[in-house]
Design an enzyme around this catalytic site. Structure first.
Site, PDB file in Angstrom:
ATOM      1  CG  ASP A  51     -74.715  60.166 -43.898  1.00  0.00           C
ATOM      2  OD1 ASP A  51     -74.027  61.015 -43.299  1.00  0.00           O
ATOM      3  OD2 ASP A  51     -74.899  60.181 -45.128  1.00  0.00           O
ATOM      4  CD  GLU A 223     -75.834  67.957 -42.892  1.00  0.00           C
ATOM      5  OE1 GLU A 223     -76.382  68.046 -44.002  1.00  0.00           O
ATOM      6  OE2 GLU A 223     -74.606  67.935 -42.737  1.00  0.00           O
TER       7      GLU A 223
END
Length: 550
Positions: A51, A223
């Site tokens: 991420d 997302e």
């Protein structure tokens, strides 16, 4: 009488394990792909760096990754060339900032987003099952970072902040859809204005993207959203398809920050899901990208991907990669469909900086000079007391009652496994006093999946032992895989080693320097893979001590 008193005092004193000469070494099959002068290697941050979010302040770049329930969390990396990165701090470095409770190692802090604006650094993050969305700030990215400002009105996960030209700030994130979910993974991307002075959200909350860029295909998990502005357009970039092999990155654009957003006709702008699964040296599961511009107008993307050694088997977790962004007819494209992510690529124009290696084959030796551990070392969950010390060339840890497997805060300090083929070795001095006392090296994927090699007291004897836990069905203390009795003189050390070769692992010890004895060879290390163990983290390699505190 004095001897009795001393013996009693010794028995009552906390038992400790002293570790020194901790050496990590690693290499990969992809090392055969050589980087020529002017090229860099992918991934730029190997091993458990998922991420990635990136921002620029002047000529400097700063990057942050997820760490879930490992602590200290949210590592802050600095670079001047986008290729060489040095960890300068951890945004979550104080026990009082958050409470991870007894959460699983793949819960807690998800998908941080870092942004620089008007002299201040911002990180938006989600503490899953431990508070929700929050904002922290710092004038210096090294820290200290502020205590969290909680955002109870912002649901879901993966929040980021966008600063518009008119001075307004907007929070964008993943949350439940506006109506009842039609299928598993049906999510939406939302936006809401944020008042910087009042430190709270204001105004209505609205949907930017429901389901995904092609709703008829029932896309899952939009997302990791970010908004950027270029040439009068607002661009919404987000991941789609989940974080496994179906992962991808998509882009939409609008003339107003709140939309309506129109998807790019040739989405996705990054994926590896359409490539043959039997290709050599595969890189898979690419997505969760963030974009940054350079001072001279180039654009680059950081994103996560994985490097499997088998059928979607990887122990190193999701890693950080870098590729240039090509703007085509006003749309950012990271990699055209059908192209494989390259292991080497032409480097950005800025001159290279010096940094400790985070890519390619390398060896890293920790001397434990103190007074603190290296910034990249982490422990499971958040400690509530200081049970370790770092000085004089040793990491000394107290053998506490908390165990791996208890979803507790055990006496573990570890660093990332960054290569498919990796080894760690250390020297331990430890005197197990009672049955169950142990200290040694550990390879941890989570509480239910780990390997251990070290000294153990059992049945009134001291053993060099290998233990494993390969699921909830195994005892918390692990299953004995192999052991040999050892007899150590007072103060005598024992050398320990773990070697991992893709899905295999070897465990050895030496009572005298260089005289290694193998305890277990070709052990099943696929139990440390994400596919088997589940979750979102990578394998951590480090030291562990346990004992019944008296």
């Amino acid at each position: 009488m004095i001897g009795v008193i001393l013996a009693a005092a010794l028995a009552a004193a906390p038992n400790t394990a002293r570790f020194s000469h901790f050496v990590y070494s690693g290499s990969d099959p992809s090392d055969v792909v050589k980087a020529a002068p002017g090229q860099y290697r992918n991934p730029i941050l190997q091993g458990f760096h998922p991420d990635p979010s990136i921002t620029r302040a002047g000529k400097d770049y700063y990057l942050v990754n997820s760490t879930f329930a490992w602590f200290p969390g949210l590592p802050i990396y600095h670079s001047t060339d986008l290729v060489h990165w040095t960890q300068i701090g951890n945004a979550l470095d104080r026990p009082g900032m958050l409470d991870f409770k007894r959460l699983g190692l793949s819960r807690a802090v998800f998908a941080p987003a870092i942004t620089y604006h008007d002299g201040l650094f911002y990180i938006l993050n989600t503490c899953v099952d431990c508070g929700g969305n929050f904002l922290i700030t710092a004038k210096d990215p090294k820290g200290p970072w502020s205590d969290p400002v909680w955002l109870p009105e912002v649901g879901g996960i993966d929040s980021s902040i966008f600063f518009d030209d008119d001075g307004k700030a907007w929070i964008v994130n993943n949350d439940e859809p506006p109506e009842k979910a039609e299928y598993p993974g049906h999510r939406a991307i939302w936006i809401q204005e944020y008042d910087l002075q009042a430190r709270k959200t204001v105004g209505p909350r609205s949907v930017l993207l429901d389901k995904g860029v092609n709703p008829a295909a029932k896309p899952i998990w939009p997302e990791g959203p970010h908004i950027l502005k270029k040439d009068g357009w607002y661009y919404l970039i987000a991941a789609e398809g989940g974080t496994a092999e179906g992962h991808s990155q998509v882009v939409l654009r609008a003339k107003a920050v709140t939309g309506p957003y129109v998807p790019y006709a040739d989405n996705p702008i990054l994926t590896q899901r359409d490539l043959p699964r039997d290709r050599p040296l595969p890189i898979t599961s690419a997505g969760h990208a963030d974009l940054v511009d350079t001072p001279d107008g180039q654009w680059w993307a950081t994103f996560l991907a994985v490097r499997p050694y088998g059928d979607d088997l990887y122990n190193t977790g999701r890693e950080t990669f870098l590729l240039p962004v090509d703007w085509k007819d006003g749309w950012p494209v990271i990699l055209p469909r059908g192209q494989a992510i390259p292991y080497v690529h032409a480097a950005p124009k800025p001159p290279a900086m010096k940094a400790a290696p985070n890519a390619g084959p390398f060896t890293a030796a920790e001397t434990f000079a103190g007074p603190e551990l290296p910034k990249g070392w982490m422990t499971m969950r958040i400690p509530t007391e200081r049970w370790w010390s770092v000085k004089g060339g040793a990491l000394t840890v107290r053998a506490r009652a908390a165990r791996i497997g208890d979803h507790d805060q055990p006496s573990v300090w570890a660093r990332r496994q960054q290569h498919m083929n990796a080894s760690v070795s250390t020297t331990v001095r430890f005197t197990p006093r009672a049955d169950g006392d142990k200290a040694g090296l550990v390879a941890v994927q989570n509480d239910d999946f780990y390997w251990f090699v070290g000294l153990v007291r059992d049945g009134g004897k001291t053993w060099a032992r290998v233990e494993k836990r390969a699921g909830k069905g195994d005892p918390v203390d692990g299953v004995v895989v192999a052991q040999k009795p050892v007899s150590l003189k007072s103060g005598q050390s024992l050398d320990l080693r773990i070697r991992i070769r893709g899905g295999k692992a070897d465990f050895a010890y030496a009572a005298a320097p260089g005289r290694w004895e193998t305890l277990a060879a070709d052990a099943d290390a696929t139990t440390l893979s994400t596919k088997v163990a589940g979750g979102f983290v990578g394998t951590m390699l480090g030291v562990y001590a346990h004992g019944a505190e008296r």
